[in-house]
Scaffold this motif. Structure first.
Motif, PDB file in Angstrom:
ATOM      1  N   MET A 141       0.845  -1.189   0.000  1.00  0.00           N
ATOM      2  CA  MET A 141       0.000   0.000   0.000  1.00  0.00           C
ATOM      3  C   MET A 141       0.883   1.242   0.000  1.00  0.00           C
ATOM      4  N   SER A 142       0.513   2.269  -0.706  1.00  0.00           N
ATOM      5  CA  SER A 142       1.300   3.482  -0.799  1.00  0.00           C
ATOM      6  C   SER A 142       1.255   4.254   0.514  1.00  0.00           C
ATOM      7  N   LEU A 143       2.121   5.267   0.630  1.00  0.00           N
ATOM      8  CA  LEU A 143       2.154   6.103   1.823  1.00  0.00           C
ATOM      9  C   LEU A 143       0.811   6.778   2.056  1.00  0.00           C
ATOM     10  N   GLU A 154      -6.086   7.777  -5.971  1.00  0.00           N
ATOM     11  CA  GLU A 154      -4.875   7.052  -5.610  1.00  0.00           C
ATOM     12  C   GLU A 154      -4.621   5.890  -6.566  1.00  0.00           C
ATOM     13  N   GLY A 155      -5.700   5.255  -7.042  1.00  0.00           N
ATOM     14  CA  GLY A 155      -5.541   4.156  -7.981  1.00  0.00           C
ATOM     15  C   GLY A 155      -4.893   4.600  -9.278  1.00  0.00           C
ATOM     16  N   TRP A 156      -5.319   5.755  -9.796  1.00  0.00           N
ATOM     17  CA  TRP A 156      -4.727   6.284 -11.031  1.00  0.00           C
ATOM     18  C   TRP A 156      -3.257   6.663 -10.807  1.00  0.00           C
ATOM     19  N   VAL A 157      -2.963   7.281  -9.648  1.00  0.00           N
ATOM     20  CA  VAL A 157      -1.584   7.677  -9.355  1.00  0.00           C
ATOM     21  C   VAL A 157      -0.685   6.451  -9.238  1.00  0.00           C
ATOM     22  N   ARG A 158      -1.169   5.425  -8.568  1.00  0.00           N
ATOM     23  CA  ARG A 158      -0.365   4.208  -8.404  1.00  0.00           C
ATOM     24  C   ARG A 158      -0.157   3.504  -9.746  1.00  0.00           C
ATOM     25  N   ARG A 159      -1.184   3.497 -10.589  1.00  0.00           N
ATOM     26  CA  ARG A 159      -1.009   2.860 -11.902  1.00  0.00           C
ATOM     27  C   ARG A 159      -0.012   3.654 -12.737  1.00  0.00           C
ATOM     28  N   ALA A 160      -0.070   4.994 -12.651  1.00  0.00           N
ATOM     29  CA  ALA A 160       0.902   5.830 -13.362  1.00  0.00           C
ATOM     30  C   ALA A 160       2.319   5.523 -12.898  1.00  0.00           C
ATOM     31  N   THR A 161       2.480   5.304 -11.588  1.00  0.00           N
ATOM     32  CA  THR A 161       3.804   4.991 -11.047  1.00  0.00           C
ATOM     33  C   THR A 161       4.355   3.699 -11.644  1.00  0.00           C
ATOM     34  N   ALA A 166       1.263   9.454 -18.287  1.00  0.00           N
ATOM     35  CA  ALA A 166       0.773  10.838 -18.383  1.00  0.00           C
ATOM     36  C   ALA A 166      -0.745  10.863 -18.455  1.00  0.00           C
ATOM     37  N   GLY A 167      -1.334   9.915 -19.187  1.00  0.00           N
ATOM     38  CA  GLY A 167      -2.785   9.846 -19.273  1.00  0.00           C
ATOM     39  C   GLY A 167      -3.415   9.563 -17.925  1.00  0.00           C
ATOM     40  N   ASP A 168      -2.838   8.633 -17.158  1.00  0.00           N
ATOM     41  CA  ASP A 168      -3.368   8.304 -15.833  1.00  0.00           C
ATOM     42  C   ASP A 168      -3.239   9.489 -14.883  1.00  0.00           C
ATOM     43  N   ALA A 169      -2.067  10.125 -14.888  1.00  0.00           N
ATOM     44  CA  ALA A 169      -1.857  11.265 -13.997  1.00  0.00           C
ATOM     45  C   ALA A 169      -2.772  12.435 -14.367  1.00  0.00           C
ATOM     46  N   TYR A 170      -2.991  12.617 -15.655  1.00  0.00           N
ATOM     47  CA  TYR A 170      -3.866  13.712 -16.089  1.00  0.00           C
ATOM     48  C   TYR A 170      -5.312  13.455 -15.636  1.00  0.00           C
ATOM     49  N   ASP A 210       1.098  14.268  -5.427  1.00  0.00           N
ATOM     50  CA  ASP A 210       1.563  13.092  -6.153  1.00  0.00           C
ATOM     51  C   ASP A 210       1.107  13.100  -7.607  1.00  0.00           C
ATOM     52  N   VAL A 211      -0.076  13.665  -7.865  1.00  0.00           N
ATOM     53  CA  VAL A 211      -0.549  13.799  -9.247  1.00  0.00           C
ATOM     54  C   VAL A 211       0.435  14.645 -10.050  1.00  0.00           C
ATOM     55  N   TYR A 212       0.818  15.806  -9.506  1.00  0.00           N
ATOM     56  CA  TYR A 212       1.752  16.690 -10.216  1.00  0.00           C
ATOM     57  C   TYR A 212       3.104  16.021 -10.395  1.00  0.00           C
TER      58      TYR A 212
END
Length: 634
Positions: free
Chosen positions: A1-3, A114-121, A133-137, A175-177
């Protein structure tokens, strides 16, 4: 799990301990409902149609990942400083497995930031900054809509007993940015990076240290980016292109157009049904040619490259010089003037009319033009009107897309029609309500798979198609038929099959023609083309394809990609057509198979007929006129 997930879980646990179960659950439910409603708002233009119900999507990022097809799209992946990036097959399996699980979760809860950010990671670790970039956007859209809901007091966050919100919205935004900036740095999209950093500076002015750990977080990134661009400008060699074009190229991002390792196989091959439907198109349009497998092969080092199974067009009888082979009409066209963007109509005389389907100029004396009954949109003929109504006009009717053309204004000519082309493509896909890669106009196109860097920008590949889809009634955050990998796959096919010309009245017209796209390249082509010139319209996307010499029955009909004028040697010709066939492929036409022994002068123009308008009794592509030189020399 992320922070963030751990912190959120601890706060939730504390909140649960100090509040009744009913109170906690009710507050959480209300937050989820209001957050989703906020994230599901329309775009800033305020125009949103009723949402279109989507059928069950095909597997995508939650499908099977093949390690042998793992080819990062990041051109500098090996040298990039990505934390914990994948180095081995085991790393690949671990990250791709995480992506699969996250995608399954996002299908059920698509507004989970958070799911989109983690998938982007994970996608960054795998070397896919275009997808990250698409996930973070998308995550950025969700958080900003949530913040807007809080500002408008449409959304209330559940509080702990000290009165502090337990949902870490600022941490989400941070985290998105960071993920979006990392993706843009990996692609090298200078303009996109400037836009995102300046947006962040404006939003968090004076609060950078509290949110990002540094007052000058964005300034430091901008300084490093400015240094990178200045170094690139000082070292690049300008060869046969203007300085303006070179600088524009440097400031764009670049990725490698390679097949993703999870794309379902049905999207990588043209099946029997598609072959038969295309063969029917040829039969209905021409009595002189047919579709069949071609002996031309473009050798490639990319596994499972669809170009290894090449189709071509062949003569069904003997064809005479200058004989018209086919009139090719299309629904996939774009123009710098359109009724879907009323502001653009100011650039043409009041007495002029433009067909909204083929974008041909309708002669003022023509009495054959027709209007749509729904909104009086002009068409050059009943055929064009019916094609539009059956394919895309219903979802565009009554809408204003001035912003698509406004965003393109001032861009270099090669980018001006990207937005309008996206609009026509996505409108056709939305009206059909099928998976975009199943749409016949997209499925029949072959992609450009290339290991060299190809232009990619946040504006063209992410934000513009997302905004268009939103205005058309599709929310790409929850409709996984329009996931980023689908949009990027569409674009790799578009850029390999579109052609463009400038009309005498200064309009730019771009088209993807359904039959023309099956004509293979040859360095000594036997066909040419020109925009159809008839009593109903001129200089539109409909094209006439002609024979530029006598052709025997059974001979393959070929056109030429790229400008090969003056390129006598095989090596020079190969270099000239790389933008169309890829840097890792070689032309397999008969001339190139003969090698450099044939030094006849061939002066031919490109698929992109910006230099055309030669006349030799009939309107032909300039290559047809030049073919007379070839015949005389040979």
């Amino acid at each position: 799990m992320s922070l963030i997930g751990r912190r959120l879980g601890l706060v939730l646990l504390g909140t649960f301990a100090h509040n009744s179960p009913f109170s906690f659950q009710e507050r959480t439910r209300q937050f989820k409902v209001t957050a989703i409603n906020s994230a599901n708002l329309s775009s800033s233009n305020g125009s949103r149609q009723e949402a279109i119900k989507a059928p069950a999507p095909a597997p995508g990022l939650d499908g099977v990942w093949y390690s042998e097809l793992w080819k990062p799209t990041c051109a500098e992946f090996d040298s990039s400083g990505i934390p914990n990036k994948c180095h081995s097959t085991e790393d690949f399996r671990r990250s791709s497995g995480a992506v699969i699980e996250l995608t399954k979760s996002l299908r059920n809860t698509p507004f989970d930031t958070e799911g989109w950010v983690r998938r982007a990671t994970e996608l960054l670790r795998l070397g896919y900054p275009d997808l990250a970039a698409g996930d973070a956007y998308k995550a950025k859209i969700i958080v900003q809509q949530l913040l807007q809901g809080l500002s408008d007091k449409r959304t209330e966050l559940p509080m702990d007993r000290s009165g502090k919100p337990f949902v870490p919205v600022m941490e989400w935004h941070r985290d998105v940015y960071r993920r979006l900036i990392a993706a843009l740095q990996m692609t090298g999209d200078h303009k996109g990076l400037l836009k995102i950093c300046n947006e962040g500076k404006g939003r968090y002015q004076g609060r950078g240290e509290a949110v990002f750990g540094s007052v000058s977080f964005f300034d430091e990134i901008l300084e490093a980016e400015a240094a990178r661009i200045n170094l690139a400008k000082s070292t690049i060699e300008i060869d046969q292109v203007s300085r303006e074009e070179t600088m524009s190229y440097i400031e764009c991002g670049h990725i490698r157009h390679l097949p993703y390792p999870f794309v379902p196989k049905k999207f990588l091959r043209r099946g029997t049904d598609l072959f038969e439907s295309t063969q029917t198109l040829f039969r209905n349009a021409s009595s002189t040619c047919m579709l069949a497998h071609s002996p031309i092969a473009y050798s490639s080092s990319i596994p499972h490259d669809s170009s290894s199974n090449v189709l071509g067009v062949f003569a069904t009888r003997n064809i005479h010089f200058a004989e018209r082979l086919v009139e090719d009409t299309t629904i996939l066209a774009a123009c710098t003037v359109s009724t879907t963007a009323p502001a653009t109509l100011k650039s043409i005389p009041n007495s002029s009319r433009i067909c909204e389907n083929c974008y041909g100029s309708i002669p003022t004396q023509s009495r054959q033009h027709v209007l749509s009954k729904c909104c009086n949109t002009p068409y050059c003929s009943a055929r064009c009107r019916d094609m539009a109504l059956d394919s895309y006009h219903k979802v565009l009717c009554g809408q204003n897309f001035d912003w698509v053309y406004e965003e393109s204004r001032g861009k270099q000519w090669r980018f001006v029609l990207n937005g309008p082309m996206w609009l026509r493509i996505l409108a056709a896909c939305v009206q059909s309500n099928c998976h975009p890669l199943d749409h016949p106009s997209i499925a029949r196109l072959t992609p450009l798979h290339d290991k060299s860097g190809r232009i990619w920008t946040l504006s063209n590949n992410i934000s513009t198609p997302i905004r268009i889809l939103n205005q058309l009634g599709i929310n790409p955050i929850e409709d996984f038929r329009y996931d980023t990998w689908v949009l990027q796959t569409i674009w790799t096919r578009v850029i390999n099959n579109q052609e463009e010309h400038t009309t005498p009245d200064g309009r730019q017209v771009r088209a993807i023609s359904p039959l023309y796209s099956f004509f293979n390249h040859s360095c000594e082509p036997n066909t040419g083309w020109s925009p159809t010139d008839s009593c109903t319209c001129t200089n539109g996307s409909t094209k006439d394809i002609f024979a530029n010499r006598h052709i025997r029955k059974g001979e393959e009909l070929c056109i030429t990609y790229g400008v090969v004028a003056g390129h006598k040697s095989k090596a020079e010709r190969q270099k000239a057509i790389q933008p169309w066939i890829g840097s890792d492929k070689e032309c397999g036409c008969t001339k190139c198979q003969r090698g450099d022994s044939d030094e006849r002068k061939v002066e031919l123009t490109s698929r992109d007929p910006l230099h055309f308008h030669g006349r030799a009794g009939v309107d032909l592509h300039y290559g047809l006129v030049c073919a007379a030189t070839l015949a005389n020399d040979g």
